[in-house]
Design a protein around this motif. Structure first.
Motif, PDB file in Angstrom:
ATOM      1  N   GLU A 246       0.836  -1.210   0.000  1.00  0.00           N
ATOM      2  CA  GLU A 246       0.000   0.000   0.000  1.00  0.00           C
ATOM      3  C   GLU A 246       0.872   1.263   0.000  1.00  0.00           C
ATOM      4  O   GLU A 246       0.655   2.198  -0.769  1.00  0.00           O
ATOM      5  N   HIS A 279     -10.061  -1.690   1.093  1.00  0.00           N
ATOM      6  CA  HIS A 279     -10.422  -0.591   0.176  1.00  0.00           C
ATOM      7  C   HIS A 279     -11.652  -0.971  -0.650  1.00  0.00           C
ATOM      8  O   HIS A 279     -12.489  -0.142  -0.949  1.00  0.00           O
ATOM      9  N   LYS A 284     -13.990   0.958  -3.274  1.00  0.00           N
ATOM     10  CA  LYS A 284     -13.117   1.010  -4.455  1.00  0.00           C
ATOM     11  C   LYS A 284     -13.332  -0.224  -5.318  1.00  0.00           C
ATOM     12  O   LYS A 284     -13.589  -1.303  -4.802  1.00  0.00           O
TER      13      LYS A 284
END
Ligand SMILES: Cc1ncc(COP(=O)(O)O)c(C=O)c1O
Length: 451
Positions: A246, A279, A284
């Motif tokens: 990340e 996420h 997302k």
């Protein structure tokens, strides 16, 4: 020139692991006692595992601190690089951007020591000085022997017989780090003697070796058992991979559309994927592809049911995708992917439609591995080759659809101890094998009737 590898400094190493259990929309079904079918309590697991690991297994905390002693050992090779596979992109003429998180830099050569070090540490803290385990290709066994050496502990490894014969150098690594290695099934345990009586020529399986390692642990007070995959605490320790990735994507000013990993019990896939799944749960659009061999198609052709983790039905019942605990996969070269079950958290993720499964034949995986070695230089482990096959297919899809997607995969290990398998591949001696449906159905028919 844009940089090919994204590095973090030692001080950027994450200080806490990420626990996906805190964010999954549904709780992971609890493990059940094999005799009563009732949910297990910590006291049921205490003869087998260190107490701190049992607490992590059921923890709902989102973040769990990584002890400094563990981070200090991990810093021998962590943080691991995130590398852009530009040469592979060019060879595939794809508009996709391909990255890999390179876990082959650890001393044993795979992602496995990320959890081995943590497990050895927590056992040592509890005063345990000897650990047992099973190993397939020898990656997990070598990782645990390395970790035990770091904390001055003894290690006893039951290695699946066909891998013991195919991978002599991993056995040497285990012995260099002071471990003791026995081909499984063996005549050292009650479980092993039964399996040998039933079939003296069996190639062995992870399920069989687990039975032996658990028996060897519970029969001595100074010894506990450790598992290299599947369980929640193992996946937790591997989350360090995705957490580093990340940060590295932030530095690269990019973000994945597709996350790929090969799956034996699921730990390297989870390690990279779980921090990104959070996420996806927050909205997302990211796809997650878990890859496996056609000869051991746990998620593609198995069922989401309660089953035993081992062959002789000693372990707790776990709700997971399974091909049945009596399933004995053929002796393919990706020994680390020959497991009948799948991690409960990954199984739930697949059941909820968050994770997709894809199964490949070993020849097409070796083809992809050779392409990777010819372009990026590094020779992948046969297990990792199953992830690379999916990467190549996804990159080709992007070319056909004209899509500039970002693909990341976990380079779970190098193949420098697997050159015997490459020799057979180059000599045209490797064969594909899809497990016959009747045999899968027969093993599934033996599943315990628990809902
Ligand atoms: C290099 C490598 N990749 C992947 C695996 C599969 O295990 P897991 O699914 O737990 O990552 C193994 C198992 O031994 C391995 O050695």
């Amino acid at each position: 020139m844009s940089s090919k590898r994204v590095f973090l400094s030692e001080s950027d190493q994450p200080t806490a692991w990420y626990n996906l259990q805190a964010d999954l929309p549904k709780p992971v079904p609890p493990p059940l006692h094999p005799a009563t079918n009732q949910p297990l309590g910590p006291e049921d697991l205490a003869p087998i595992f260190a107490m701190e690991l049992i607490k992590q297994e059921v923890s709902q905390e989102r973040w769990i601190g990584i002890p400094d002693e563990v981070r200090r050992v991990l810093s021998i090779w962590r943080p691991s690089p995130l590398t852009r596979a530009e040469n592979l992109e060019k060879a595939l003429k794809t508009p996709a951007r391909i990255y890999f998180k390179d876990e082959s830099h650890s001393p044993p050569g795979s992602h496995k020591p990320n959890t081995a070090v943590a497990q050895a540490y927590y056992n040592k803290q509890q005063g345990i000085n000897r650990l047992t385990t099973e190993t397939g290709a020898g990656q997990w066994g070598s990782a645990l022997c390395f970790a035990c050496k770091m904390f001055e502990m003894e290690c006893k490894v039951y290695m699946v017989k066909c891998s013991y014969e195919q991978k002599p150098y991993r056995r040497s690594m285990m012995q260099i780090w002071g471990g003791s290695v026995t081909p499984s099934p063996s005549d050292e345990t009650e479980a092993g003697r039964k399996m040998l009586a039933a079939d003296p020529d069996t190639p062995g399986s992870l399920g069989m070796a687990i039975s032996e390692a658990v028996e060897a642990a519970v029969s001595r007070d100074d010894t506990k058992y450790t598992l290299g995959s599947v369980l929640n605490h193992v996946l937790l320790h591997q989350s360090i991979i995705g957490l580093e990735a990340e940060k590295q994507f932030e530095l690269a000013e990019d973000f994945p559309d597709v996350v790929i990993g090969c799956c034996g019990g699921g730990s390297n896939f989870a390690g990279l994927a779980f921090p990104f799944i959070r996420h996806r749960l927050a909205g997302k659009e990211i796809r997650f592809v878990a890859t496996e061999p056609c000869s051991c198609p746990t998620m593609s052709r198995g069922q989401y049911r309660y089953d035993f983790g081992d062959t002789t039905m000693l372990t707790p019942l776990i709700k997971m995708f399974t091909l049945g605990h009596s399933f004995v996969p053929p002796g393919i070269h990706a020994g680390g992917l020959r497991y009948h079950g799948m991690a409960p958290m990954i199984s739930l993720g697949a059941e909820l439609g968050i994770i997709e499964a894809a199964a490949y034949h070993q020849l097409e995986c070796f083809d992809a591995a050779r392409l990777f070695a010819s372009t990026e230089g590094i020779i992948p482990a046969p297990e990792t080759a199953h992830a690379i096959r999916a990467v190549v297919n996804e990159a080709e899809r992007c070319r056909q659809q004209g899509k500039e997607e970002c693909i990341v995969f976990n380079f779970s290990g190098h193949g420098l101890c697997d050159l015997g398998a490459y020799d057979r591949y180059l000599a045209g001696e490797l064969e594909d094998y899809a497990y016959p449906q009747e045999k899968i159905e027969a093993a599934i028919a033996e599943l315990p009737q628990v809902e």
